[in-house]
Design an enzyme around this catalytic site. Structure first.
Site, PDB file in Angstrom:
ATOM      1  N   ALA A 190       3.040  -7.486   2.425  1.00  0.00           N
ATOM      2  CA  ALA A 190       3.215  -6.284   1.606  1.00  0.00           C
ATOM      3  C   ALA A 190       3.619  -6.675   0.188  1.00  0.00           C
ATOM      4  O   ALA A 190       4.248  -7.710  -0.023  1.00  0.00           O
ATOM      5  CB  ALA A 190       4.291  -5.391   2.214  1.00  0.00           C
ATOM      6  N   ASP A 191       3.252  -5.837  -0.774  1.00  0.00           N
ATOM      7  CA  ASP A 191       3.833  -6.003  -2.101  1.00  0.00           C
ATOM      8  C   ASP A 191       4.973  -4.985  -2.215  1.00  0.00           C
ATOM      9  O   ASP A 191       5.195  -4.178  -1.311  1.00  0.00           O
ATOM     10  CB  ASP A 191       2.785  -5.853  -3.214  1.00  0.00           C
ATOM     11  CG  ASP A 191       2.125  -4.486  -3.251  1.00  0.00           C
ATOM     12  OD1 ASP A 191       2.755  -3.484  -2.852  1.00  0.00           O
ATOM     13  OD2 ASP A 191       0.969  -4.413  -3.705  1.00  0.00           O
ATOM     14  N   PHE A 192       5.711  -5.061  -3.304  1.00  0.00           N
ATOM     15  CA  PHE A 192       6.904  -4.218  -3.417  1.00  0.00           C
ATOM     16  C   PHE A 192       6.558  -2.731  -3.470  1.00  0.00           C
ATOM     17  O   PHE A 192       7.314  -1.903  -2.987  1.00  0.00           O
ATOM     18  CB  PHE A 192       7.756  -4.655  -4.613  1.00  0.00           C
ATOM     19  CG  PHE A 192       8.368  -6.000  -4.394  1.00  0.00           C
ATOM     20  CD1 PHE A 192       9.438  -6.151  -3.524  1.00  0.00           C
ATOM     21  CD2 PHE A 192       7.847  -7.131  -5.001  1.00  0.00           C
ATOM     22  CE1 PHE A 192      10.008  -7.405  -3.283  1.00  0.00           C
ATOM     23  CE2 PHE A 192       8.401  -8.386  -4.765  1.00  0.00           C
ATOM     24  CZ  PHE A 192       9.472  -8.522  -3.905  1.00  0.00           C
ATOM     25  N   GLU A 247       4.084  -1.354  -1.793  1.00  0.00           N
ATOM     26  CA  GLU A 247       3.834  -0.965  -0.397  1.00  0.00           C
ATOM     27  C   GLU A 247       5.138  -0.782   0.368  1.00  0.00           C
ATOM     28  O   GLU A 247       5.261   0.143   1.173  1.00  0.00           O
ATOM     29  CB  GLU A 247       2.957  -2.007   0.298  1.00  0.00           C
ATOM     30  CG  GLU A 247       1.522  -1.984  -0.184  1.00  0.00           C
ATOM     31  CD  GLU A 247       0.698  -3.138   0.336  1.00  0.00           C
ATOM     32  OE1 GLU A 247      -0.437  -2.874   0.770  1.00  0.00           O
ATOM     33  OE2 GLU A 247       1.173  -4.292   0.317  1.00  0.00           O
TER      34      GLU A 247
END
Length: 83
Positions: free
Chosen positions: A39-41, A43
């Protein structure tokens, strides 16, 4: 209470699995949403918002920042939804 905690955990996992498109076997308590699940931040922030909607709870920014692993997400839900 055991059933409601297990239900909350499965609902939180379902949100994470659906949002990130990961194999359910990888959504274990100590899996980092960023490092292990990709995940990115943004998400992670979206997952936190979905959790708030799903459980009708409000999490402060400080609490939201502590949601790093799948287990963290489950913990904040169970701690907020205890009667």
């Amino acid at each position: 209470m055991g059933n409601s905690s297990a239900d909350a955990a499965s609902r939180v996992r379902a949100i994470i699995i659906e949002q990130l498109g990961v194999d359910p076997a990888h959504a274990v308590d100590d899996a980092s949403m960023v490092d292990d699940l990709g995940a990115d931040f943004l998400e992670v922030a979206q997952i936190v918002m979905m959790i708030q909607d799903e459980f009708n709870i409000e999490l402060s920014d400080d609490v939201a920042k502590t949601v790093i692993t799948v287990g963290d997400a489950i913990y904040v839900v169970t701690s907020k939804t205890k009667s």
